[in-house]
Design a protein around this motif. Structure first.
Motif, short mmCIF file in Angstrom:
data_model
loop_
_atom_site.label_atom_id
_atom_site.label_comp_id
_atom_site.label_asym_id
_atom_site.label_seq_id
_atom_site.Cartn_x
_atom_site.Cartn_y
_atom_site.Cartn_z
N GLU A 142 0.81 -1.23 0.00
CA GLU A 142 0.00 0.00 0.00
C GLU A 142 0.83 1.27 0.00
OE1 GLU A 142 -0.18 -1.64 4.31
OE2 GLU A 142 0.15 -2.36 2.26
N PHE A 143 2.14 1.13 0.29
CA PHE A 143 3.04 2.30 0.29
C PHE A 143 3.80 2.45 -1.03
CE2 PHE A 143 2.91 0.54 4.68
CZ PHE A 143 2.14 1.54 5.25
N GLY A 144 3.45 1.59 -2.00
CA GLY A 144 4.11 1.67 -3.30
C GLY A 144 5.47 1.01 -3.33
N GLU A 145 5.78 0.22 -2.29
CA GLU A 145 7.07 -0.48 -2.24
C GLU A 145 6.88 -1.91 -2.74
OE1 GLU A 145 8.40 1.79 1.91
OE2 GLU A 145 7.37 -0.15 1.95
N ARG A 146 7.94 -2.48 -3.28
CA ARG A 146 7.89 -3.85 -3.79
C ARG A 146 7.51 -4.81 -2.66
NH1 ARG A 146 11.06 -7.56 -7.14
NH2 ARG A 146 9.88 -9.51 -6.95
N ASP A 147 6.50 -5.64 -2.93
CA ASP A 147 6.08 -6.67 -1.99
C ASP A 147 6.60 -8.01 -2.53
OD1 ASP A 147 4.88 -8.25 -0.13
OD2 ASP A 147 2.84 -7.57 -0.48
N PHE A 148 7.60 -8.53 -1.87
CA PHE A 148 8.23 -9.75 -2.38
C PHE A 148 7.38 -10.97 -2.05
CE2 PHE A 148 11.67 -6.70 -2.06
CZ PHE A 148 12.31 -6.87 -3.27
N THR A 149 7.00 -11.69 -3.08
CA THR A 149 6.14 -12.87 -2.90
C THR A 149 6.74 -14.04 -3.66
OG1 THR A 149 3.87 -13.67 -2.98
CG2 THR A 149 4.62 -12.35 -4.86
#
Length: 324
Positions: A142-149
């Motif tokens: 939600e902060f526009g940062e990469r969410d590593f999945t």
């Protein structure tokens, strides 16, 4: 003809394709590149060699039985989720009930923040891997940062000389709320469709199986509107009821673990494979047998409390008929 011979004849041409979330299959060694601190001998969970080997043995027992009643043999292909590395899968296929199945392992390290990946086990005599690669799923928080999945594992191989593409998934979790995180799972579904389109652009009649823990049910937007379009079929849709699924949350059943496939598996042609049936493997030995959680998956841990079970998910499977 004896009943024993009839049993063998009846099951000869049926083969199980399965998927199983193994619930945090970590080894006991400290890896600085993964968040494995909870799964070490000196952690609060006291994850030690004895518990690790017990879990491997139990998972091997469960896997060897998936679909056995229908096909008379262990799964020829098994997608898995929540594994720390390739070594734990190699340990798994060496356990008592799997060692004679001659399973091969496909695994890539993915950038997941928890350090867990997907993988594929396959019986080498029946399925030959011709290509494999790891496909990134790019989502932001939600902060526009990469969410590593977890990456998508794309394996191409020959099943009895018929080419099949398999995509193994473990989509972003609902940890911060199902609605708030739904866009992430929609992005994962769209990424699968990109791969599917890439495959059928080259081979319009390609046979494709998509499996995984989608962290969404068969009727969720990500699955129903973004993944299972008119060219695919989801046999798991009819299996999800108020009383049945693959995992529970707040006493409600979910069916996050699914196997879908291209419609051409419904065609009957000689020397090909066609869909026979699908099911959840929820035999009684995989369930909690008493108390308030009776009937739920018999898991390894409930929070930090060691339960000594199999997994917090039931496996799912489809049976394919080899048309010979």
């Amino acid at each position: 003809m004896s009943s024993k011979l009839y049993f063998k004849k009846k099951h000869t041409n049926l083969h199980t394709i399965a998927f199983y979330n193994l619930e945090n299959l970590f080894d006991t060694k400290d890896d600085p590149n993964t968040l494995d601190d909870d799964f070490l001998p000196d952690s609060e969970k006291k994850w030690n060699k004895k518990r690790y080997e017990k879990k491997l043995f139990k998972l091997g027992t469960a896997i060897s039985n998936i679909g056995f009643e229908k096909t008379g043999k262990a799964p020829v292909i098994l997608g898995v989720a929540e594994v720390e590395n390739k070594a734990v899968l190699e340990d798994l296929v060496r356990t008592k009930h799997l060692i004679n199945k001659n399973y091969g392992v496909v695994h890539y390290e993915s950038p997941d923040e928890r350090g867990i990946d997907v993988g594929l086990l396959y019986q080498k005599e029946i399925f030959t891997v011709t290509n494999s690669e790891s496909i990134q799923v790019l989502v932001d928080n939600e902060f526009g940062e990469r969410d590593f999945t977890r990456d998508i594992l794309w394996v191409t191989g020959s099943l009895h000389n018929e080419e099949v593409h398999i995509l193994v998934n473990h989509w972003p979790s609902r940890r911060d709320g199902a609605e708030l995180t739904s866009y992430k799972r929609i992005a994962a579904a769209d990424r699968n469709r990109e791969i599917i389109n890439q495959i059928i652009e080259k081979k319009p009649e390609a046979k494709i199986i998509v499996m995984g823990d989608f962290n969404d049910d068969p009727d969720s937007e990500s699955v129903k509107k973004h993944l299972v379009l008119q060219d695919f079929y989801n046999p798991m849709e009819r299996l999800h009821t108020r009383h049945r699924g693959t995992l529970t949350y707040k006493r409600q059943w979910n069916l996050f673990d699914q196997i879908i496939f291209s419609n051409n598996f419904h065609k009957y042609e000689e020397a090909t494979h066609s869909f026979s049936e699908a099911n959840i493997f929820d035999d009684s030995f995989l369930k909690i047998y008493k108390g308030r959680y009776k009937g739920n998956p018999y898991r390894t841990y409930a929070g930090r409390k060691y339960k000594g079970g199999y997994s917090d998910h039931f496996p799912v499977y489809i049976c394919l008929k080899h048309n010979i």
